[in-house]
Design a protein around this motif. Structure first.
Motif, PDB file in Angstrom:
ATOM      1  N   GLY A 101       1.029  -4.263 -12.414  1.00  0.00           N
ATOM      2  CA  GLY A 101      -0.176  -4.408 -11.610  1.00  0.00           C
ATOM      3  C   GLY A 101       0.056  -3.715 -10.289  1.00  0.00           C
ATOM      4  O   GLY A 101       0.964  -2.900 -10.149  1.00  0.00           O
ATOM      5  N   THR A 102      -0.754  -4.041  -9.325  1.00  0.00           N
ATOM      6  CA  THR A 102      -0.546  -3.544  -7.970  1.00  0.00           C
ATOM      7  C   THR A 102      -0.618  -4.719  -7.010  1.00  0.00           C
ATOM      8  O   THR A 102      -1.289  -5.722  -7.275  1.00  0.00           O
ATOM      9  CB  THR A 102      -1.588  -2.471  -7.581  1.00  0.00           C
ATOM     10  OG1 THR A 102      -2.897  -2.941  -7.877  1.00  0.00           O
ATOM     11  CG2 THR A 102      -1.340  -1.171  -8.318  1.00  0.00           C
ATOM     12  N   ARG A 103       0.100  -4.584  -5.894  1.00  0.00           N
ATOM     13  CA  ARG A 103       0.142  -5.623  -4.866  1.00  0.00           C
ATOM     14  C   ARG A 103      -0.217  -4.982  -3.531  1.00  0.00           C
ATOM     15  O   ARG A 103       0.302  -3.928  -3.177  1.00  0.00           O
ATOM     16  CB  ARG A 103       1.532  -6.247  -4.791  1.00  0.00           C
ATOM     17  CG  ARG A 103       1.669  -7.356  -3.764  1.00  0.00           C
ATOM     18  CD  ARG A 103       3.107  -7.897  -3.683  1.00  0.00           C
ATOM     19  NE  ARG A 103       3.664  -8.235  -4.974  1.00  0.00           N
ATOM     20  CZ  ARG A 103       3.532  -9.428  -5.583  1.00  0.00           C
ATOM     21  NH1 ARG A 103       2.852 -10.384  -5.012  1.00  0.00           N
ATOM     22  NH2 ARG A 103       4.100  -9.631  -6.751  1.00  0.00           N
ATOM     23  N   CYS A 104      -1.100  -5.644  -2.782  1.00  0.00           N
ATOM     24  CA  CYS A 104      -1.471  -5.156  -1.459  1.00  0.00           C
ATOM     25  C   CYS A 104      -0.314  -5.422  -0.497  1.00  0.00           C
ATOM     26  O   CYS A 104       0.196  -6.546  -0.431  1.00  0.00           O
ATOM     27  CB  CYS A 104      -2.742  -5.850  -0.962  1.00  0.00           C
ATOM     28  SG  CYS A 104      -3.209  -5.382   0.719  1.00  0.00           S
ATOM     29  N   THR A 105       0.086  -4.399   0.246  1.00  0.00           N
ATOM     30  CA  THR A 105       1.212  -4.546   1.179  1.00  0.00           C
ATOM     31  C   THR A 105       0.826  -5.360   2.413  1.00  0.00           C
ATOM     32  O   THR A 105       1.704  -5.856   3.106  1.00  0.00           O
ATOM     33  CB  THR A 105       1.740  -3.163   1.612  1.00  0.00           C
ATOM     34  OG1 THR A 105       0.672  -2.423   2.217  1.00  0.00           O
ATOM     35  CG2 THR A 105       2.307  -2.403   0.424  1.00  0.00           C
ATOM     36  N   ALA A 106      -0.472  -5.528   2.671  1.00  0.00           N
ATOM     37  CA  ALA A 106      -0.903  -6.293   3.841  1.00  0.00           C
ATOM     38  C   ALA A 106      -1.077  -7.784   3.542  1.00  0.00           C
ATOM     39  O   ALA A 106      -0.632  -8.629   4.316  1.00  0.00           O
ATOM     40  CB  ALA A 106      -2.205  -5.719   4.397  1.00  0.00           C
ATOM     41  N   CYS A 107      -1.729  -8.109   2.422  1.00  0.00           N
ATOM     42  CA  CYS A 107      -2.049  -9.523   2.152  1.00  0.00           C
ATOM     43  C   CYS A 107      -1.340 -10.096   0.928  1.00  0.00           C
ATOM     44  O   CYS A 107      -1.476 -11.281   0.631  1.00  0.00           O
ATOM     45  CB  CYS A 107      -3.555  -9.700   2.003  1.00  0.00           C
ATOM     46  SG  CYS A 107      -4.241  -8.954   0.504  1.00  0.00           S
ATOM     47  N   SER A 108      -0.631  -9.267   0.178  1.00  0.00           N
ATOM     48  CA  SER A 108       0.148  -9.659  -1.006  1.00  0.00           C
ATOM     49  C   SER A 108      -0.688 -10.044  -2.230  1.00  0.00           C
ATOM     50  O   SER A 108      -0.153 -10.581  -3.193  1.00  0.00           O
ATOM     51  CB  SER A 108       1.121 -10.797  -0.668  1.00  0.00           C
ATOM     52  OG  SER A 108       2.040 -10.359   0.304  1.00  0.00           O
ATOM     53  N   VAL A 109      -1.995  -9.807  -2.213  1.00  0.00           N
ATOM     54  CA  VAL A 109      -2.817 -10.073  -3.390  1.00  0.00           C
ATOM     55  C   VAL A 109      -2.377  -9.140  -4.515  1.00  0.00           C
ATOM     56  O   VAL A 109      -2.118  -7.960  -4.286  1.00  0.00           O
ATOM     57  CB  VAL A 109      -4.321  -9.885  -3.078  1.00  0.00           C
ATOM     58  CG1 VAL A 109      -5.153  -9.829  -4.355  1.00  0.00           C
ATOM     59  CG2 VAL A 109      -4.813 -11.008  -2.200  1.00  0.00           C
ATOM     60  N   VAL A 110      -2.283  -9.695  -5.727  1.00  0.00           N
ATOM     61  CA  VAL A 110      -1.863  -8.928  -6.893  1.00  0.00           C
ATOM     62  C   VAL A 110      -3.074  -8.671  -7.784  1.00  0.00           C
ATOM     63  O   VAL A 110      -3.904  -9.561  -7.980  1.00  0.00           O
ATOM     64  CB  VAL A 110      -0.781  -9.688  -7.692  1.00  0.00           C
ATOM     65  CG1 VAL A 110      -0.400  -8.933  -8.952  1.00  0.00           C
ATOM     66  CG2 VAL A 110       0.426  -9.939  -6.821  1.00  0.00           C
TER      67      VAL A 110
END
Length: 151
Positions: A26-35
Motif C-alpha cells: 500500500g502507501t503511507r502518508c509521511t505527514a499523517c501516517s494514514v495507510v
C-alpha cells in the motif's frame, strides 16, 4: 513454452517473491501516517492531514483476522467477462482486518479453503496465488489462508 507471470494489478503486492516474503503493498502518508490499500499514489485523501505529505510505498501486515467471508457459487452475470464454455469453479471470498493497519482487505481464500474452514476472528495470512492461466500468462494475485494452512 514458458509462461509469463503477470500480476493482476501491478504494484499491489510483491512479485515473484517466495511465500515467506510475499506482502501486499500500500502507501503511507509521511505527514499523517494514514495507510491506503489499494495504494494511493497521487495525494493523501485524509481531510485531517495538515501536511499533505508524500506517499511512500508500505508493506502491509502479513496476518490479520477474518472480518467476514462468503462463497461464490455462481458464474457472474453480464457485464462481467466469464467464459461460458469453461467449467465454473466456486471460490471463497474473505474480508480480513489487517493486524497493524486495522483496515479490511478483501481477497480470495487459498485453493482448498472453503467457508467451512473459516470463522470470524480466525487468524489468516496472505500468500501468493494464481487468479487465472491462459495461453502464455499466469495471472498472479494474493490469497488468504488460515494460519497453519488449510484445515
Amino acid at each position: 513454452m514458458a509462461r509469463t507471470r503477470t500480476p493482476v494489478v501491478a504494484g499491489w503486492f510483491t512479485e515473484g517473491a517466495e511465500e515467506r516474503e510475499f506482502r501486499l503493498l500500500g502507501t503511507r502518508c509521511t505527514a499523517c501516517s494514514v495507510v491506503y490499500f489499494p495504494r494511493e499514489d497521487a495525494y493523501c485523501r485524509n481531510p485531517g492531514c495538515a501536511g499533505g505529505g508524500e506517499l511512500a510505498e508500505a508493506a502491509l501486515s502479513e496476518r490479520g483476522h477474518v472480518w467476514s467471508y462468503t462463497d461464490g457459487r455462481y458464474r457472474p452475470p453480464a457485464p462481467y467477462v466469464s467464459d461460458p464454455d469453461a467449467e465454473w469453479e466456486p471460490y471463497t471470498l474473505v474480508a480480513v482486518e489487517l493486524e497493524e493497519e486495522r483496515m479490511v482487505v478483501l481477497g480470495q481464500a487459498a485453493p482448498g479453503v472453503t467457508v467451512a474452514d473459516l470463522a470470524v476472528g480466525m487468524e489468516v495470512e496472505v500468500v501468493p496465488g494464481i487468479l487465472d492461466e491462459d495461453a502464455g500468462t499466469t495471472w498472479t494475485t494474493w490469497h488468504w489462508r488460515p494460519v497453519g494452512g488449510a484445515r
